[in-house]
Write a protein that holds these residues in place. Structure first.
Motif, PDB file in Angstrom:
ATOM      1  N   ALA A 255      63.313 148.584  49.416  1.00 21.75           N
ATOM      2  CA  ALA A 255      63.143 147.826  48.166  1.00 21.75           C
ATOM      3  C   ALA A 255      63.047 146.334  48.454  1.00 21.75           C
ATOM      4  O   ALA A 255      62.228 145.612  47.852  1.00 21.75           O
ATOM      5  N   GLU A 256      63.862 145.854  49.383  1.00 19.34           N
ATOM      6  CA  GLU A 256      63.839 144.435  49.742  1.00 19.34           C
ATOM      7  C   GLU A 256      62.508 144.054  50.393  1.00 19.34           C
ATOM      8  O   GLU A 256      61.945 142.979  50.109  1.00 19.34           O
ATOM      9  N   GLN A 257      62.018 144.945  51.248  1.00 18.15           N
ATOM     10  CA  GLN A 257      60.739 144.674  51.917  1.00 18.15           C
ATOM     11  C   GLN A 257      59.600 144.637  50.901  1.00 18.15           C
ATOM     12  O   GLN A 257      58.712 143.772  50.975  1.00 18.15           O
ATOM     13  N   LYS A 258      59.633 145.568  49.969  1.00 16.73           N
ATOM     14  CA  LYS A 258      58.597 145.585  48.924  1.00 16.73           C
ATOM     15  C   LYS A 258      58.670 144.338  48.064  1.00 16.73           C
ATOM     16  O   LYS A 258      57.643 143.767  47.670  1.00 16.73           O
ATOM     17  N   GLN A 259      59.871 143.898  47.791  1.00 17.01           N
ATOM     18  CA  GLN A 259      60.054 142.692  46.992  1.00 17.01           C
ATOM     19  C   GLN A 259      59.482 141.478  47.713  1.00 17.01           C
ATOM     20  O   GLN A 259      58.832 140.613  47.097  1.00 17.01           O
ATOM     21  N   GLN A 260      59.713 141.434  49.032  1.00 13.79           N
ATOM     22  CA  GLN A 260      59.204 140.324  49.828  1.00 13.79           C
ATOM     23  C   GLN A 260      57.672 140.345  49.869  1.00 13.79           C
ATOM     24  O   GLN A 260      57.021 139.294  49.736  1.00 13.79           O
ATOM     25  N   GLU A 261      57.106 141.524  50.054  1.00 18.15           N
ATOM     26  CA  GLU A 261      55.644 141.637  50.080  1.00 18.15           C
ATOM     27  C   GLU A 261      55.049 141.250  48.737  1.00 18.15           C
ATOM     28  O   GLU A 261      53.993 140.600  48.670  1.00 18.15           O
TER      29      GLU A 261
END
Length: 507
Positions: free
Chosen positions: A460-466
């Motif tokens: 979820a954090e990675q998707k948020q960053q992307e």
């Protein structure tokens, strides 16, 4: 009218034994105890089970005590369920009183006081040898029957056990199986449906409520490690006497489900682990279940069937089971029909229902030309009983009103300091005192859930960053950014353009 001599011959012929036997007392005829008509029970028939019944105060507990003492003297271990808490005195010698001396003189039996080797055991937090078992040891079938589940619910329990076996997750205590139920209902629902089929949440909810009900009766203390090993019930002391193992159950009288859970699991474990004995000269273990109605009154039909099957089969393992209760009608007919030795103390007829019960009880005993069974049942004194057993050929012996012998041990409870002394000397107390809580389904699933949550959080954090980076790339440029880009673009163009001109002029 039959003569006393005919009666003595009748009793001595019916109770004649070739091998070792225990002597319960002397026969009574025409109101008198006879010194030359002893009531003997062959040791080899004591794996054919038995019943000790009678109204309160008629002597059932003392009869249980006498049988335990006699068995111990022959090197046969005993297991006692002590519901009322009045059997611990077996560990200490009794005191010879005038009425005991007189009783034994009448039946022509010597009397000598003696204590016996005792282990004090417990299902709860009382002092003593802690008795425990794991959920896995119960298995899905027995566990379902204890919870009184229907076929659908029992099928789900079977799936739970299979899932835990496949994933190598031990089911040790109640928190393990509760955690698995929560997991397959929530986080692991898709995993279960893919490999084992769809499971209704209403079904798992019902199972969970039944487990909580069992837990509230104290089963959370019973389920767990380390598991009790039945070989520890079979011990003989240095003098060749069998240990009398007393399970103190005074604090679970109002918890019949826990009591029946323990009893059925113990009997099943004994049956599964003990080898076939064949036609041996004496039993390997004798179990006395006091206040037996506590097992049967709360048991479902499935559980009653399980008990009946075990009673039928366990005698081939050299194990005898004796039920102690006020009224024989407390014991289901399927079990009652399996009981070879019957010791029936007095019954009291206060109501019409009492009289009907006495009539039905009398019909369970052999017909006798020497007794009016109905009348004798209500006229027996304290410490007297109607007895019928099996002889060495398995044939019921004649019905005999019997003056029972007195216990050799103390007919009272131990003091707190005496109980403490026994426990301090006990190897089994030390062996089973440690509570083990190794990694099992509860810990494994908690770890798995935590890892899944951490992974989901990372994704979820990675998707948020992307998403943030993409958003930044698509945003309109500020005036300053535009100016910088313009300068850079112009400079690049100029350098490129003049670079081309320079090349042309050189040509």
């Amino acid at each position: 009218m039959a003569s006393t001599e005919d009666f003595i011959n009748h009793i001595n012929t019916g109770y004649a034994t070739k091998g070792d036997s225990i002597i319960l007392g002397g026969a009574i005829f025409n109101g008198e105890a006879l010194p030359d008509a002893h009531i003997k029970v062959p040791l080899k028939t004591l794996n054919r089970h038995g019943l000790i019944a009678g109204a309160t105060g008629t002597g059932k507990t003392k009869t249980l005590q006498v049988l335990s003492e006699q068995l111990s003297n022959f090197g046969i271990p005993v297991l006692l369920m002590d519901i009322k808490g009045d059997l611990s005195g077996i560990a200490q010698p009794g005191i010879e009183q005038p009425f005991i001396t007189e009783r034994h003189a009448k039946i022509n039996l010597p009397y000598q006081t003696s204590g016996f080797p005792v282990e004090l055991m417990t299902l709860s937090d009382q002092d003593g040898v802690r008795l425990r078992a794991t959920i896995s040891e119960f298995g899905p079938v027995l566990f379902s029957r204890i919870l009184d589940l229907n076929d659908t619910q029992a099928g789900v329990v079977a799936v739970i056990f299979k899932f835990c076996d496949d994933k190598q997750m031990p089911l040790l205590d109640l928190k393990d199986i509760k955690k698995v139920i929560n997991y397959i209902t929530e986080e692991g629902k898709a995993e279960i449906e893919e490999h084992y089929g769809k499971i209704s949440t209403s079904t798992t909810g019902t199972i969970l409520r039944k487990i909580i009900e069992l837990e509230q009766q104290g089963a959370d203390v019973f389920f767990g490690e380390m598991s009790f090993e039945i070989n520890d019930l079979m011990r003989i002391d240095e003098n060749g006497k069998g240990y009398i193992n007393i399970i103190r159950l005074t604090d679970i009288q109002d918890k019949p489900k826990l009591f029946s859970t323990f009893m059925v699991s113990l009997l099943a474990e004994i049956y599964n682990q003990m080898p076939e004995q064949g036609d041996s000269g004496q039993p390997e273990l004798v179990i006395f279940i006091d206040e037996a109605h506590l097992i049967f009154s709360e048991a479902s039909k499935a559980l009653l069937d399980q008990i009946e099957n075990i009673v039928k089969l366990i005698r081939s393992k050299g194990v005898g089971i004796f039920f102690v209760t006020q009224n024989p009608m407390d014991v289901p007919s399927g079990v009652l029909g399996q009981l070879g030795l019957k010791v029936q103390h007095a019954l009291r007829a206060f109501t019409a229902n009492d009289r009907k019960a006495i009539k039905m009880t009398a019909e369970n005993y052999p017909i006798s030309e020497y007794y009016d069974t109905d009348a004798t049942l209500t006229s027996l004194g304290t410490g007297e009983a109607l007895v019928t057993a099996l002889n060495e050929k398995g044939i019921p012996t004649p019905l005999a009103a019997t003056m029972m012998r007195a216990p050799m041990s103390r007919m009272d409870v131990l003091t707190a300091s005496e109980i403490s002394q026994i426990n301090q000397k006990s190897k089994l107390v030390r062996k089973y005192s440690e509570v083990i809580d190794r990694e099992s389904a509860y810990e494994i699933l908690n770890k798995k859930i935590a890892e899944a949550q951490a992974q989901a959080s990372e994704v979820a954090e990675q998707k948020q960053q992307e998403k943030a980076e993409k958003k930044s790339a698509n945003e309109p440029m500020s005036q300053t950014t535009k100016s910088v880009v313009k300068v850079l673009t112009s400079a690049t163009f100029i350098r490129g353009f003049f670079g081309v001109l320079t090349k042309l002029f050189k040509k």
